[in-house]
Scaffold this motif. Structure first.
Motif, PDB file in Angstrom:
ATOM      1  N   GLY A  45      -3.140  66.454 -31.688  1.00 54.06           N
ATOM      2  CA  GLY A  45      -2.776  66.493 -33.095  1.00 54.06           C
ATOM      3  C   GLY A  45      -1.759  65.410 -33.409  1.00 54.06           C
ATOM      4  N   LYS A  46      -1.373  65.359 -34.680  1.00 58.96           N
ATOM      5  CA  LYS A  46      -0.466  64.302 -35.129  1.00 58.96           C
ATOM      6  C   LYS A  46       0.911  64.426 -34.476  1.00 58.96           C
ATOM      7  CE  LYS A  46      -0.333  63.645 -39.550  1.00 58.96           C
ATOM      8  NZ  LYS A  46       0.005  63.773 -40.979  1.00 58.96           N
ATOM      9  N   TYR A  47       1.501  65.588 -34.531  1.00 58.41           N
ATOM     10  CA  TYR A  47       2.849  65.754 -33.994  1.00 58.41           C
ATOM     11  C   TYR A  47       2.863  65.733 -32.469  1.00 58.41           C
ATOM     12  CZ  TYR A  47       4.065  66.797 -38.758  1.00 58.41           C
ATOM     13  OH  TYR A  47       4.241  66.698 -40.117  1.00 58.41           O
ATOM     14  N   GLY A  48       1.838  66.267 -31.860  1.00 61.01           N
ATOM     15  CA  GLY A  48       1.742  66.190 -30.402  1.00 61.01           C
ATOM     16  C   GLY A  48       1.634  64.754 -29.926  1.00 61.01           C
ATOM     17  N   ALA A  49       0.853  63.950 -30.645  1.00 60.35           N
ATOM     18  CA  ALA A  49       0.707  62.539 -30.277  1.00 60.35           C
ATOM     19  C   ALA A  49       2.027  61.797 -30.462  1.00 60.35           C
ATOM     20  CB  ALA A  49      -0.390  61.886 -31.117  1.00 60.35           C
ATOM     21  N   ILE A  50       2.741  62.108 -31.536  1.00 68.33           N
ATOM     22  CA  ILE A  50       4.042  61.468 -31.756  1.00 68.33           C
ATOM     23  C   ILE A  50       4.982  61.787 -30.601  1.00 68.33           C
ATOM     24  CG2 ILE A  50       6.129  61.525 -33.189  1.00 68.33           C
ATOM     25  CD1 ILE A  50       4.250  61.821 -35.629  1.00 68.33           C
ATOM     26  N   TRP A  51       5.028  63.045 -30.185  1.00 66.95           N
ATOM     27  CA  TRP A  51       5.923  63.427 -29.095  1.00 66.95           C
ATOM     28  C   TRP A  51       5.471  62.841 -27.770  1.00 66.95           C
ATOM     29  CZ3 TRP A  51      10.623  64.474 -29.729  1.00 66.95           C
ATOM     30  CH2 TRP A  51      11.057  65.103 -30.888  1.00 66.95           C
ATOM     31  N   MET A  52       4.172  62.663 -27.593  1.00 69.25           N
ATOM     32  CA  MET A  52       3.699  62.013 -26.368  1.00 69.25           C
ATOM     33  C   MET A  52       4.153  60.555 -26.334  1.00 69.25           C
ATOM     34  SD  MET A  52      -0.083  63.611 -25.955  1.00 69.25           S
ATOM     35  CE  MET A  52      -0.449  62.955 -24.355  1.00 69.25           C
ATOM     36  N   PHE A  53       4.031  59.869 -27.477  1.00 66.18           N
ATOM     37  CA  PHE A  53       4.477  58.476 -27.529  1.00 66.18           C
ATOM     38  C   PHE A  53       5.981  58.380 -27.336  1.00 66.18           C
ATOM     39  CE2 PHE A  53       0.363  57.515 -29.484  1.00 66.18           C
ATOM     40  CZ  PHE A  53       0.078  56.316 -28.848  1.00 66.18           C
ATOM     41  N   VAL A  54       6.751  59.292 -27.915  1.00 69.06           N
ATOM     42  CA  VAL A  54       8.210  59.268 -27.764  1.00 69.06           C
ATOM     43  C   VAL A  54       8.586  59.574 -26.317  1.00 69.06           C
ATOM     44  CG1 VAL A  54      10.355  60.453 -28.373  1.00 69.06           C
ATOM     45  CG2 VAL A  54       8.732  59.805 -30.155  1.00 69.06           C
ATOM     46  N   GLY A  55       8.034  60.642 -25.774  1.00 68.00           N
ATOM     47  CA  GLY A  55       8.397  61.058 -24.421  1.00 68.00           C
ATOM     48  C   GLY A  55       7.968  60.086 -23.350  1.00 68.00           C
ATOM     49  N   LEU A  56       6.752  59.599 -23.451  1.00 65.43           N
ATOM     50  CA  LEU A  56       6.235  58.712 -22.416  1.00 65.43           C
ATOM     51  C   LEU A  56       6.611  57.250 -22.659  1.00 65.43           C
ATOM     52  CD1 LEU A  56       2.701  60.305 -22.007  1.00 65.43           C
ATOM     53  CD2 LEU A  56       4.667  60.548 -20.489  1.00 65.43           C
TER      54      LEU A  56
END
Length: 76
Positions: A45-56
């Motif tokens: 999803g949108k927010y999950g992808a954002i957090w994946m980009f931030v975290g990784l």
């Protein structure tokens, strides 16, 4: 004193500096592609992808920030 050896008309230090920036930029682009593909395949999803980009992506964000700070402060 003997001159430094040349690689493609550059000194070793200049060649290393250019290759680090070019190769690391390519690696960052490939990592962004991998994170995006991982987010797409996991249906994050949108927010999950954002957090994946931030975290990784914090590692290469730190590298880019370091270069910006060095330029801003004028450190050689």
């Amino acid at each position: 004193m003997a001159p430094e050896p040349l690689i493609f008309g550059l000194t070793v230090a200049e060649f290393e500096d250019i290759s680090l920036k070019v190769c690391f930029t390519g690696l960052i682009a490939y990592m962004v592609f991998i994170i995006g593909h991982l987010a797409w395949e996991s249906k994050a999803g949108k927010y999950g992808a954002i957090w994946m980009f931030v975290g990784l992506g914090l590692g290469f964000i730190g590298f880019i920030s370091k270069e910006i700070i060095i330029k801003f402060l004028g450190i050689n």
